[in-house]
Design a protein around this motif. Structure first.
Motif, PDB file in Angstrom:
ATOM      1  N   VAL A  94      -3.293 -14.117  11.615  1.00 40.79           N
ATOM      2  CA  VAL A  94      -3.299 -14.291  10.156  1.00 40.79           C
ATOM      3  C   VAL A  94      -4.672 -13.898   9.600  1.00 40.79           C
ATOM      4  O   VAL A  94      -4.809 -13.228   8.583  1.00 40.79           O
ATOM      5  CB  VAL A  94      -2.990 -15.766   9.843  1.00 40.79           C
ATOM      6  CG1 VAL A  94      -3.299 -16.115   8.397  1.00 40.79           C
ATOM      7  CG2 VAL A  94      -1.557 -16.087  10.196  1.00 40.79           C
ATOM      8  N   ALA A  95      -5.685 -14.237  10.390  1.00 37.64           N
ATOM      9  CA  ALA A  95      -7.042 -13.989   9.891  1.00 37.64           C
ATOM     10  C   ALA A  95      -7.346 -12.497   9.809  1.00 37.64           C
ATOM     11  O   ALA A  95      -8.039 -12.028   8.899  1.00 37.64           O
ATOM     12  CB  ALA A  95      -8.044 -14.684  10.805  1.00 37.64           C
ATOM     13  N   ASP A  96      -6.808 -11.712  10.748  1.00 41.80           N
ATOM     14  CA  ASP A  96      -7.046 -10.260  10.706  1.00 41.80           C
ATOM     15  C   ASP A  96      -6.608  -9.704   9.350  1.00 41.80           C
ATOM     16  O   ASP A  96      -7.341  -9.002   8.657  1.00 41.80           O
ATOM     17  CB  ASP A  96      -6.177  -9.586  11.782  1.00 41.80           C
ATOM     18  CG  ASP A  96      -6.986  -9.114  12.986  1.00 41.80           C
ATOM     19  OD1 ASP A  96      -6.439  -9.069  14.090  1.00 41.80           O
ATOM     20  OD2 ASP A  96      -8.185  -8.782  12.805  1.00 41.80           O
ATOM     21  N   TYR A  97      -5.355 -10.067   8.979  1.00 43.63           N
ATOM     22  CA  TYR A  97      -4.813  -9.530   7.735  1.00 43.63           C
ATOM     23  C   TYR A  97      -5.548 -10.117   6.527  1.00 43.63           C
ATOM     24  O   TYR A  97      -5.919  -9.419   5.592  1.00 43.63           O
ATOM     25  CB  TYR A  97      -3.321  -9.876   7.619  1.00 43.63           C
ATOM     26  CG  TYR A  97      -2.438  -9.239   8.650  1.00 43.63           C
ATOM     27  CD1 TYR A  97      -1.686 -10.007   9.530  1.00 43.63           C
ATOM     28  CD2 TYR A  97      -2.352  -7.846   8.751  1.00 43.63           C
ATOM     29  CE1 TYR A  97      -0.872  -9.430  10.492  1.00 43.63           C
ATOM     30  CE2 TYR A  97      -1.531  -7.249   9.699  1.00 43.63           C
ATOM     31  CZ  TYR A  97      -0.791  -8.044  10.573  1.00 43.63           C
ATOM     32  OH  TYR A  97       0.014  -7.467  11.521  1.00 43.63           O
ATOM     33  N   GLY A  98      -5.784 -11.449   6.606  1.00 46.56           N
ATOM     34  CA  GLY A  98      -6.438 -12.097   5.461  1.00 46.56           C
ATOM     35  C   GLY A  98      -7.837 -11.544   5.253  1.00 46.56           C
ATOM     36  O   GLY A  98      -8.258 -11.254   4.125  1.00 46.56           O
ATOM     37  N   SER A  99      -8.536 -11.333   6.347  1.00 45.53           N
ATOM     38  CA  SER A  99      -9.907 -10.814   6.259  1.00 45.53           C
ATOM     39  C   SER A  99      -9.913  -9.428   5.631  1.00 45.53           C
ATOM     40  O   SER A  99     -10.719  -9.119   4.740  1.00 45.53           O
ATOM     41  CB  SER A  99     -10.500 -10.760   7.683  1.00 45.53           C
ATOM     42  OG  SER A  99     -11.691 -10.042   7.715  1.00 45.53           O
ATOM     43  N   GLN A 100      -8.975  -8.589   6.042  1.00 45.11           N
ATOM     44  CA  GLN A 100      -8.934  -7.213   5.489  1.00 45.11           C
ATOM     45  C   GLN A 100      -8.605  -7.245   4.006  1.00 45.11           C
ATOM     46  O   GLN A 100      -9.205  -6.507   3.211  1.00 45.11           O
ATOM     47  CB  GLN A 100      -7.894  -6.380   6.242  1.00 45.11           C
ATOM     48  CG  GLN A 100      -7.831  -4.929   5.780  1.00 45.11           C
ATOM     49  CD  GLN A 100      -7.269  -4.010   6.834  1.00 45.11           C
ATOM     50  OE1 GLN A 100      -7.553  -4.167   8.042  1.00 45.11           O
ATOM     51  NE2 GLN A 100      -6.489  -3.047   6.412  1.00 45.11           N
ATOM     52  N   LEU A 127       3.912  -6.764   8.479  1.00 45.24           N
ATOM     53  CA  LEU A 127       4.146  -7.808   7.463  1.00 45.24           C
ATOM     54  C   LEU A 127       5.314  -7.466   6.540  1.00 45.24           C
ATOM     55  O   LEU A 127       5.794  -8.304   5.780  1.00 45.24           O
ATOM     56  CB  LEU A 127       2.871  -8.015   6.627  1.00 45.24           C
ATOM     57  CG  LEU A 127       1.669  -8.612   7.372  1.00 45.24           C
ATOM     58  CD1 LEU A 127       0.456  -8.693   6.446  1.00 45.24           C
ATOM     59  CD2 LEU A 127       1.992 -10.000   7.931  1.00 45.24           C
ATOM     60  N   ARG A 128       5.715  -6.189   6.594  1.00 49.26           N
ATOM     61  CA  ARG A 128       6.820  -5.782   5.705  1.00 49.26           C
ATOM     62  C   ARG A 128       8.172  -5.906   6.425  1.00 49.26           C
ATOM     63  O   ARG A 128       9.211  -5.665   5.863  1.00 49.26           O
ATOM     64  CB  ARG A 128       6.615  -4.338   5.233  1.00 49.26           C
ATOM     65  CG  ARG A 128       5.394  -4.159   4.321  1.00 49.26           C
ATOM     66  CD  ARG A 128       5.161  -2.708   3.935  1.00 49.26           C
ATOM     67  NE  ARG A 128       3.917  -2.523   3.196  1.00 49.26           N
ATOM     68  CZ  ARG A 128       3.778  -2.674   1.874  1.00 49.26           C
ATOM     69  NH1 ARG A 128       4.832  -3.030   1.160  1.00 49.26           N
ATOM     70  NH2 ARG A 128       2.626  -2.502   1.258  1.00 49.26           N
ATOM     71  N   LEU A 135       5.062 -15.771   6.977  1.00 49.57           N
ATOM     72  CA  LEU A 135       3.693 -15.387   7.373  1.00 49.57           C
ATOM     73  C   LEU A 135       2.969 -14.784   6.163  1.00 49.57           C
ATOM     74  O   LEU A 135       1.814 -15.108   5.875  1.00 49.57           O
ATOM     75  CB  LEU A 135       3.788 -14.370   8.516  1.00 49.57           C
ATOM     76  CG  LEU A 135       2.487 -13.882   9.121  1.00 49.57           C
ATOM     77  CD1 LEU A 135       1.730 -15.022   9.772  1.00 49.57           C
ATOM     78  CD2 LEU A 135       2.754 -12.776  10.130  1.00 49.57           C
ATOM     79  N   LEU A 136       3.681 -13.954   5.431  1.00 54.60           N
ATOM     80  CA  LEU A 136       3.096 -13.277   4.266  1.00 54.60           C
ATOM     81  C   LEU A 136       2.656 -14.321   3.221  1.00 54.60           C
ATOM     82  O   LEU A 136       1.546 -14.270   2.688  1.00 54.60           O
ATOM     83  CB  LEU A 136       4.140 -12.330   3.679  1.00 54.60           C
ATOM     84  CG  LEU A 136       3.708 -11.265   2.695  1.00 54.60           C
ATOM     85  CD1 LEU A 136       2.496 -10.509   3.213  1.00 54.60           C
ATOM     86  CD2 LEU A 136       4.856 -10.317   2.404  1.00 54.60           C
ATOM     87  N   GLU A 137       3.523 -15.290   3.005  1.00 55.20           N
ATOM     88  CA  GLU A 137       3.186 -16.367   2.036  1.00 55.20           C
ATOM     89  C   GLU A 137       1.912 -17.095   2.484  1.00 55.20           C
ATOM     90  O   GLU A 137       1.010 -17.372   1.706  1.00 55.20           O
ATOM     91  CB  GLU A 137       4.347 -17.385   1.954  1.00 55.20           C
ATOM     92  CG  GLU A 137       5.589 -16.914   1.210  1.00 55.20           C
ATOM     93  CD  GLU A 137       5.339 -16.640  -0.289  1.00 55.20           C
ATOM     94  OE1 GLU A 137       6.109 -15.857  -0.881  1.00 55.20           O
ATOM     95  OE2 GLU A 137       4.325 -17.162  -0.847  1.00 55.20           O
ATOM     96  N   THR A 161      -0.269 -12.180  -5.742  1.00 55.41           N
ATOM     97  CA  THR A 161       1.103 -12.272  -5.236  1.00 55.41           C
ATOM     98  C   THR A 161       1.145 -11.640  -3.841  1.00 55.41           C
ATOM     99  O   THR A 161       0.176 -10.992  -3.419  1.00 55.41           O
ATOM    100  CB  THR A 161       2.044 -11.448  -6.141  1.00 55.41           C
ATOM    101  OG1 THR A 161       1.640 -10.058  -6.014  1.00 55.41           O
ATOM    102  CG2 THR A 161       1.946 -11.881  -7.602  1.00 55.41           C
ATOM    103  N   THR A 162       2.251 -11.804  -3.169  1.00 56.98           N
ATOM    104  CA  THR A 162       2.364 -11.197  -1.828  1.00 56.98           C
ATOM    105  C   THR A 162       2.299  -9.674  -1.938  1.00 56.98           C
ATOM    106  O   THR A 162       1.745  -9.007  -1.079  1.00 56.98           O
ATOM    107  CB  THR A 162       3.697 -11.623  -1.166  1.00 56.98           C
ATOM    108  OG1 THR A 162       4.759 -11.360  -2.084  1.00 56.98           O
ATOM    109  CG2 THR A 162       3.702 -13.082  -0.771  1.00 56.98           C
TER     110      THR A 162
END
Ligand SMILES: Nc1ncnc2c1ncn2[C@@H]1O[C@H](COP(=O)(O)O)[C@@H](O)[C@H]1OP(=O)(O)O
Ligand SMILES: [Mg+2]
Ligand SMILES: [Mg+2]
Ligand SMILES: [Mg+2]
Length: 405
Positions: A94-100, A127-128, A135-137, A161-162
């Protein structure tokens, strides 16, 4: 040999210059080499500006620090369900995506005046996929919570938003290359270290015409005190969290990640005798040939055992002199990515170190996402580098001979 009138700002209008060839680095900042039509052998170096990239550096420090805060939050509360394996089998969190997402949102908002190109490791494909809604939320909430903690100069509505999140992650699909300006990001470098609760880094750099002009390394688990002499750095109980940053021609600085206390200028180790040197290498044997590194270290006369830590935190530790050498020899067939070295390379070179491939060639970041290099990456100070290059050459020759028997 053409005479160069150094560092005079070019007086004549540009059109009298036949060519503005490649940029060069100088203590005064980035200079461009101008050749006059009338006398091509006479060149003028124009200091582009010693304050160049100041606002970009401020934005990068803010982006990387905020992304690191998000990572720290996730690492603390890391639930097994956050780990899903990407098609390429490397664990992604989750952190990889959130960080980017945080880095691209902050950079875009802080640097509105120019087109924004980001070469980053993650993309939103996974994520799509169906079933990723939850996970996206969670990532979107995490990013909103993180953005809300920071007073960014341009207020960011922290109600993304997502779809906003997916767009932010997909900002990172640039291919980079030799022209223009490209940000380069590894949102979590050293994912395995992150998952193990050890070292990792948010690594953000900027390329201008294929050359690195600035780099920031946020290393949440790296102790502020030197890790010299430790086997790796996870056992320390001191204060941790370092932010390293470097701008071309302006040196390398380190400050605590979570405070505004004064940055300190750092320099690489000045050790000249290999017997007093220590070397860093990947924690993961799958990422670097440990036996080749140890044969090189033996040949060089290095007595200390290797310090094995994950991620570009190694470049940060080297820039402040915690060790003198870094050896990285990926297994055959692995192609290094530029996001794994852009920020770390300038953090070390601006601290007085040298970063080359095993053949002594500087790393070439102008060829897109990949670094095509000779065998591996080596880092040392000016005094040790010639000795290191010889030890590397001899060890590789020995290994090739042994494998051909
Ligand atoms: N087989 C491999 N060889 C070299 N580096 C690798 C390999 N697999 C992943 N990496 C990358 O090495 C970097 C970590 O370096 P280190 O080994 O020094 O910690 C990470 O960027 C990691 O990618 P990722 O970002 O997906 O974790
Ligand atoms: Mg990865
Ligand atoms: Mg990486
Ligand atoms: Mg990564």
């Amino acid at each position: 040999m053409s005479s160069i009138n150094c560092f005079r700002t070019a007086k004549a209008p540009l059109q009298t210059f036949a060519s503005v060839s490649r940029f060069r680095y100088s203590p005064n900042g980035l200079v461009s080499v101008l050749r006059r039509k009338s006398s091509p052998s006479f060149v003028t170096l124009r200091v582009v500006s010693s304050m160049a990239y100041e606002k970009e550096l401020d934005a990068a420090k803010k982006a990387a620090s905020l992304a690191a805060r998000l990572c720290q939050k996730v690492q603390k509360a890391l639930l097994q369900s956050d780990v899903q394996s990407k098609s390429d089998k490397s664990p992604v969190t989750v952190a990889d995506y959130g960080s980017q997402a945080v880095v691209s949102i902050v950079l875009e908002r802080e640097l509105t005046s120019e087109p924004f190109s980001l070469v980053a490791e993650e993309d939103s494909a996974d994520l799509r996929k169906d079933g990723s809604e939850d996970l996206l939320e969670r990532i979107t909430k995490l990013v909103n919570d993180t953005l809300a903690t920071e007073d960014l100069t341009k207020a960011i509505d922290s109600t993304l938003t997502t779809d906003d999140l997916l767009r932010a992650i997909d900002c990172g699909t640039s291919e980079g290359g030799p022209n223009g300006r490209h940000w380069v990001l590894d949102p979590i470098d050293g994912t395995k270290g992150f998952l193990r609760g050890d070292q990792y880094a948010v690594a953000l750099g900027l390329l201008e015409k294929g050359k690195v002009v600035l780099g920031v390394l946020a290393c949440p688990n790296l102790p502020l005190a030197s890790i010299a002499g430790t086997k790796n750095s996870s056992s320390s109980s001191e204060e941790t969290g370092c932010l390293f940053y470097a701008r071309i021609g302006s040196g390398t600085y380190m400050q605590p990640l979570d405070s505004k206390s004064k940055p300190v200028k750092v320099n690489v180790s000045s050790v000249e005798n290999p017997e007093e040197a220590s070397f860093f290498e990947s924690f993961e044997g799958a990422h670097s040939l440990h036996d080749l590194s140890s044969s090189i270290a033996n040949k060089l006369g290095v007595k200390a055992p290797p310090v094995r830590i994950d991620s570009q935190a190694k470049y940060g530790a080297l820039s402040r002199g915690d060790g003198a050498i870094y050896l990285r020899f990926p297994h055959k067939g692995y192609r290094e990515k530029i996001w794994d070295h852009v920020a770390g390379a300038i953090v070390v070179t601006e601290a007085g170190g040298i970063v080359t491939d095993a053949g002594g060639k500087p790393l070439d970041f102008s060829k897109g996402k990949y670094l095509d290099l000779d065998t591996g990456i080596i880092v040392a100070n000016e005094k040790l580098m010639p000795l290191l290059l010889k030890a590397v050459r001899d060890s590789i020759a020995e290994q090739e001979k042994a494998s051909s028997l």
